[in-house]
Design a protein around this motif. Structure first.
Motif, PDB file in Angstrom:
ATOM      1  N   VAL A 167      -7.259   8.489  15.770  1.00 13.03           N
ATOM      2  CA  VAL A 167      -7.993   7.978  14.607  1.00 13.03           C
ATOM      3  C   VAL A 167      -8.781   9.102  13.941  1.00 13.03           C
ATOM      4  CG1 VAL A 167      -9.800   6.381  13.845  1.00 13.03           C
ATOM      5  CG2 VAL A 167      -8.121   5.643  15.547  1.00 13.03           C
ATOM      6  N   ILE A 168      -9.447   9.893  14.744  1.00 17.65           N
ATOM      7  CA  ILE A 168     -10.233  11.012  14.191  1.00 17.65           C
ATOM      8  C   ILE A 168      -9.312  12.021  13.500  1.00 17.65           C
ATOM      9  CG2 ILE A 168     -11.721  12.956  14.786  1.00 17.65           C
ATOM     10  CD1 ILE A 168     -13.083  10.190  14.816  1.00 17.65           C
ATOM     11  N   ALA A 169      -8.134  12.258  14.069  1.00 12.71           N
ATOM     12  CA  ALA A 169      -7.182  13.187  13.455  1.00 12.71           C
ATOM     13  C   ALA A 169      -6.754  12.699  12.076  1.00 12.71           C
ATOM     14  CB  ALA A 169      -5.964  13.367  14.363  1.00 12.71           C
ATOM     15  N   VAL A 170      -6.542  11.386  11.926  1.00 15.02           N
ATOM     16  CA  VAL A 170      -6.181  10.838  10.613  1.00 15.02           C
ATOM     17  C   VAL A 170      -7.343  10.963   9.636  1.00 15.02           C
ATOM     18  CG1 VAL A 170      -5.556   8.735   9.372  1.00 15.02           C
ATOM     19  CG2 VAL A 170      -4.445   9.262  11.545  1.00 15.02           C
ATOM     20  N   ILE A 171      -8.542  10.632  10.095  1.00 12.33           N
ATOM     21  CA  ILE A 171      -9.729  10.745   9.232  1.00 12.33           C
ATOM     22  C   ILE A 171      -9.880  12.176   8.726  1.00 12.33           C
ATOM     23  CG2 ILE A 171     -12.257  10.699   9.267  1.00 12.33           C
ATOM     24  CD1 ILE A 171     -12.053   8.245  11.095  1.00 12.33           C
ATOM     25  N   ASP A 172      -9.699  13.142   9.621  1.00 14.80           N
ATOM     26  CA  ASP A 172      -9.830  14.547   9.229  1.00 14.80           C
ATOM     27  C   ASP A 172      -8.698  14.972   8.292  1.00 14.80           C
ATOM     28  OD1 ASP A 172     -12.117  14.804  10.721  1.00 14.80           O
ATOM     29  OD2 ASP A 172     -11.140  15.756  12.442  1.00 14.80           O
ATOM     30  N   ALA A 173      -7.464  14.560   8.607  1.00  9.22           N
ATOM     31  CA  ALA A 173      -6.319  14.984   7.797  1.00  9.22           C
ATOM     32  C   ALA A 173      -6.403  14.449   6.378  1.00  9.22           C
ATOM     33  CB  ALA A 173      -5.024  14.519   8.464  1.00  9.22           C
ATOM     34  N   LEU A 174      -6.868  13.213   6.222  1.00  7.69           N
ATOM     35  CA  LEU A 174      -6.962  12.611   4.890  1.00  7.69           C
ATOM     36  C   LEU A 174      -8.321  12.853   4.233  1.00  7.69           C
ATOM     37  CD1 LEU A 174      -5.130   9.199   5.467  1.00  7.69           C
ATOM     38  CD2 LEU A 174      -4.198  11.357   4.663  1.00  7.69           C
TER      39      LEU A 174
ATOM     40  N   GLU B 251       1.648   6.041  11.119  1.00  2.69           N
ATOM     41  CA  GLU B 251       1.710   5.398   9.807  1.00  2.69           C
ATOM     42  C   GLU B 251       0.284   5.098   9.352  1.00  2.69           C
ATOM     43  OE1 GLU B 251       3.896   1.521   7.867  1.00  2.69           O
ATOM     44  OE2 GLU B 251       2.667   1.241   9.659  1.00  2.69           O
ATOM     45  N   THR B 252      -0.030   5.548   8.148  1.00  2.13           N
ATOM     46  CA  THR B 252      -1.351   5.288   7.556  1.00  2.13           C
ATOM     47  C   THR B 252      -1.141   4.638   6.198  1.00  2.13           C
ATOM     48  OG1 THR B 252      -2.285   7.213   8.677  1.00  2.13           O
ATOM     49  CG2 THR B 252      -3.531   6.313   6.853  1.00  2.13           C
ATOM     50  N   LEU B 253      -1.809   3.539   5.962  1.00  4.98           N
ATOM     51  CA  LEU B 253      -1.683   2.805   4.705  1.00  4.98           C
ATOM     52  C   LEU B 253      -2.908   3.015   3.846  1.00  4.98           C
ATOM     53  CD1 LEU B 253      -0.216  -0.577   6.042  1.00  4.98           C
ATOM     54  CD2 LEU B 253       0.994   1.496   5.370  1.00  4.98           C
ATOM     55  N   ASP B 254      -2.687   3.150   2.563  1.00  8.10           N
ATOM     56  CA  ASP B 254      -3.767   3.343   1.594  1.00  8.10           C
ATOM     57  C   ASP B 254      -3.635   2.258   0.536  1.00  8.10           C
ATOM     58  OD1 ASP B 254      -5.530   4.119  -0.367  1.00  8.10           O
ATOM     59  OD2 ASP B 254      -4.819   6.186  -0.523  1.00  8.10           O
ATOM     60  N   TRP B 255      -4.552   1.280   0.594  1.00  8.09           N
ATOM     61  CA  TRP B 255      -4.529   0.187  -0.373  1.00  8.09           C
ATOM     62  C   TRP B 255      -5.264   0.538  -1.665  1.00  8.09           C
ATOM     63  CZ3 TRP B 255      -4.543  -1.201   4.864  1.00  8.09           C
ATOM     64  CH2 TRP B 255      -3.559  -2.107   5.271  1.00  8.09           C
ATOM     65  N   GLY B 256      -5.888   1.701  -1.715  1.00 10.00           N
ATOM     66  CA  GLY B 256      -6.615   2.084  -2.910  1.00 10.00           C
ATOM     67  C   GLY B 256      -8.014   1.480  -2.930  1.00 10.00           C
ATOM     68  N   GLY B 257      -8.552   1.332  -4.124  1.00 11.40           N
ATOM     69  CA  GLY B 257      -9.916   0.858  -4.288  1.00 11.40           C
ATOM     70  C   GLY B 257     -10.875   2.021  -4.450  1.00 11.40           C
ATOM     71  N   THR B 258     -12.112   1.695  -4.731  1.00 12.66           N
ATOM     72  CA  THR B 258     -13.143   2.717  -4.898  1.00 12.66           C
ATOM     73  C   THR B 258     -14.378   2.315  -4.100  1.00 12.66           C
ATOM     74  OG1 THR B 258     -13.980   1.613  -6.893  1.00 12.66           O
ATOM     75  CG2 THR B 258     -12.343   3.361  -7.210  1.00 12.66           C
TER      76      THR B 258
ATOM     77  N   PRO C 121       0.822  -1.213   0.000  1.00 13.47           N
ATOM     78  CA  PRO C 121       0.000   0.000   0.000  1.00 13.47           C
ATOM     79  C   PRO C 121       0.850   1.256   0.000  1.00 13.47           C
ATOM     80  CG  PRO C 121       0.089  -0.916   2.200  1.00 13.47           C
ATOM     81  CD  PRO C 121       0.805  -1.892   1.314  1.00 13.47           C
ATOM     82  N   ILE C 122       0.214   2.383  -0.325  1.00  8.73           N
ATOM     83  CA  ILE C 122       0.867   3.685  -0.214  1.00  8.73           C
ATOM     84  C   ILE C 122       0.948   4.041   1.261  1.00  8.73           C
ATOM     85  CG2 ILE C 122       0.700   6.136  -0.786  1.00  8.73           C
ATOM     86  CD1 ILE C 122      -0.873   5.295  -3.287  1.00  8.73           C
ATOM     87  N   GLN C 123       2.113   4.487   1.688  1.00  8.42           N
ATOM     88  CA  GLN C 123       2.332   4.805   3.098  1.00  8.42           C
ATOM     89  C   GLN C 123       2.347   6.318   3.303  1.00  8.42           C
ATOM     90  OE1 GLN C 123       6.331   4.275   4.752  1.00  8.42           O
ATOM     91  NE2 GLN C 123       5.454   3.020   6.383  1.00  8.42           N
ATOM     92  N   HIS C 124       1.544   6.789   4.235  1.00  5.17           N
ATOM     93  CA  HIS C 124       1.540   8.193   4.643  1.00  5.17           C
ATOM     94  C   HIS C 124       1.926   8.268   6.120  1.00  5.17           C
ATOM     95  CE1 HIS C 124      -0.766   9.256   1.015  1.00  5.17           C
ATOM     96  NE2 HIS C 124      -1.557   8.236   1.297  1.00  5.17           N
ATOM     97  N   PHE C 125       2.398   9.452   6.536  1.00  5.53           N
ATOM     98  CA  PHE C 125       2.601   9.712   7.962  1.00  5.53           C
ATOM     99  C   PHE C 125       1.818  10.964   8.310  1.00  5.53           C
ATOM    100  CE2 PHE C 125       6.084   6.889   7.093  1.00  5.53           C
ATOM    101  CZ  PHE C 125       6.129   6.100   8.226  1.00  5.53           C
ATOM    102  N   VAL C 126       0.835  10.788   9.195  1.00  9.26           N
ATOM    103  CA  VAL C 126      -0.077  11.875   9.549  1.00  9.26           C
ATOM    104  C   VAL C 126       0.258  12.364  10.960  1.00  9.26           C
ATOM    105  CG1 VAL C 126      -2.476  12.520   9.928  1.00  9.26           C
ATOM    106  CG2 VAL C 126      -1.891  10.935   8.080  1.00  9.26           C
ATOM    107  N   THR C 127       0.472  13.670  11.090  1.00  8.26           N
ATOM    108  CA  THR C 127       0.741  14.267  12.404  1.00  8.26           C
ATOM    109  C   THR C 127      -0.565  14.411  13.166  1.00  8.26           C
ATOM    110  OG1 THR C 127       2.650  15.482  11.549  1.00  8.26           O
ATOM    111  CG2 THR C 127       1.681  16.272  13.599  1.00  8.26           C
ATOM    112  N   VAL C 128      -0.631  13.766  14.335  1.00 10.09           N
ATOM    113  CA  VAL C 128      -1.859  13.791  15.140  1.00 10.09           C
ATOM    114  C   VAL C 128      -1.688  14.604  16.408  1.00 10.09           C
ATOM    115  CG1 VAL C 128      -2.685  11.592  14.231  1.00 10.09           C
ATOM    116  CG2 VAL C 128      -1.240  11.616  16.276  1.00 10.09           C
ATOM    117  N   GLN C 129      -0.442  14.935  16.725  1.00  9.59           N
ATOM    118  CA  GLN C 129      -0.103  15.654  17.941  1.00  9.59           C
ATOM    119  C   GLN C 129       1.337  16.127  17.747  1.00  9.59           C
ATOM    120  OE1 GLN C 129      -0.219  13.187  21.479  1.00  9.59           O
ATOM    121  NE2 GLN C 129      -1.059  14.807  22.750  1.00  9.59           N
TER     122      GLN C 129
END
Length: 445
Positions: free
Chosen positions: A226-233, A159-166, A145-153
């Motif tokens: 988790v909410i911080a990642v949802i909001d950031a992405l 580490e956030t993974l994005d496997w794609g899909g629709t 998957p595509i790897q992101h790093f999201v700042t939550v604090q």
């Protein structure tokens, strides 16, 4: 005939001068191989790809599709005649402190490798490979998957993974000690219908590792991550799917941020840390409650009497039942289990638990294994194994009953003889249940 003999001698001399074994030229190790590592149930499939760089040095990459999407990168590969040696020294998630050696003999026709896999401190396991000449026969290698790093604090990135899909977004949360990579097979199947993400909890894998205190790892803090990642992405009202301890994050979000998610899926995650049954209790929560009660014990009636009645009549007997159940399981576990390198962080997560009670106002799917596949106890004394299995399943049955009673609108599915990692042991069943559940949600998230 003499000409052929002379030619062969000259060719051999050239090969020796070039320091390349003649065997490797006749039956070159370069290519794709697949095999099975034996020794620990279940057997583990491996795919090995070997190449040579511009300087002639052997290079390789190994995949373990039964375990993870993260490949193994050998430090060195050496072929001496027919003898192959692969040395692996890795220390990156999920291959932490991973030191292994593979020694094998290549057959005269160059089509098979017969060898053993050496793990420090353990008996070697048999691992044989066959060369793959037909790519259609190659076992599926998980896509990375595509790897992101999201700042939550401040100073904390996840580490956030994005496997794609629709389609509808799905966010996967791993169990205690695991990372988002644990979902590599399940996520690749989910992405046929959904846009699939995964989050590695703070303290584990490639995510930041704050000091292991209950405050840094409280369930509220983990849910906020988790909410911080949802909001950031900018993930619009995903379906949250949590395994094991991630059930506490699901319940916390369902309580505090219901507007942020479309639904909650508990994969072997609906236990006491997610929904607390006051009658049967949950060991870690009960232990903390007793500690608090003892530390705050009043002096003098009538308050002290009420506190003592509660401790002696309810809290301590409930804690004792939990401790006895835990001891029954501990008695059946192998005595030589390796030390957990994440123990301090995992304890911080457990110490950060809190009690969740109904209602949880979100559509819910909960999948439980009952009875459990407890193959980890396969080497235990039969009586101890039977006692541990009975206690484990009795606790699960009580929790399933409470879950159904407390959340009557939830869809609860029981998978007999599945193991705790139900999305691996019973992937087809879980996928079918998740698809049916998500398919029944309103079209608008």
């Amino acid at each position: 005939m003499l000409r052929l003999m002379v030619t062969a001698v000259i060719a051999a001399a050239i090969l020796v001068a070039a320091n390349v074994p003649a065997f490797a030229t006749r039956n070159d190790i370069v290519g794709t191989w697949q095999g099975v590592l034996m020794g620990e149930p279940p057997p583990v499939h491996r795919v090995l790809k070997i190449s040579r760089d511009a300087g002639g040095t052997l290079r390789g990459i190994m995949y373990s599709p039964d375990e993870t999407d993260a490949p193994i990168h050998p430090r060195s590969i050496r072929l001496d005649g027919s003898q192959l040696t692969i040395q692996i020294d890795m220390n990156s998630d999920p291959w932490l402190d991973y030191h292994r050696t593979y020694r094998a003999t290549m057959s005269a026709d160059g089509q098979t490798l017969t060898g053993r896999w050496y793990t420090p401190g353990l008996a070697p396991g048999q691992m044989n490979f066959r060369r793959v000449t037909n790519t259609a026969a190659l076992w599926r290698i998980p896509s990375v998957p595509i790897q992101h790093f999201v700042t939550v604090q401040p100073n904390v990135k996840l580490e956030t993974l994005d496997w794609g899909g629709t389609g509808r977004p799905v966010v996967l949360l791993a169990g205690l000690g695991n990372t988002a990579h644990a979902f590599y097979k399940f996520a690749n199947d989910l992405k046929a219908k959904y846009r699939v993400y995964g989050i590695t909890r703070r303290g584990f894998g490639a995510s930041s590792k704050p000091v292991p205190t209950a405050g840094n790892y409280s369930v509220d803090r983990l849910a906020d991550d988790v909410i911080a990642v949802i909001d950031a992405l900018k993930i619009d009202k995903p379906v949250l799917v949590g395994h094991s301890i991630a059930g506490e994050e699901l319940s916390d979000i369902g309580k505090r941020y219901p507007q942020k998610v479309a639904a909650l899926v508990y994969l072997e995650a609906g236990y006491g840390y997610s929904l607390y049954d006051p009658k049967h209790g949950f060991l870690y929560l009960d232990a903390m409650a007793v500690q608090h009660a003892l530390a705050n014990l009043a002096f003098g009636p009538p308050r002290e009497k009420a506190q003592l009645d509660d401790l002696l009549g309810i809290q301590l007997p409930r804690l004792q039942r939990g401790l006895q159940s835990e001891k029954t399981l501990a008695d059946a576990l192998p005595a030589d289990l390796p030390k957990d390198p994440n123990e301090a962080t995992e304890l911080a997560v457990l110490h950060g638990e809190q009690i969740f009670q109904p209602p949880i106002d979100r559509p819910i799917l909960a999948i439980f294994a009952l009875p459990h596949d407890l193959s980890i106890l396969s080497g235990a004394d039969p009586k101890k194994r039977a006692a541990a299995a009975a206690a484990f399943d009795a606790d699960t049955a009580a929790q399933v009953s409470y879950f159904k009673h407390a959340l009557p609108a939830a869809r609860v599915i029981i998978l007999p003889h599945a193991n705790h990692f139900v999305f691996l042991s019973n992937e087809a069943d879980v996928l079918r249940a998740v698809n049916a559940f998500i398919g029944g949600l309103p079209n608008s998230p």
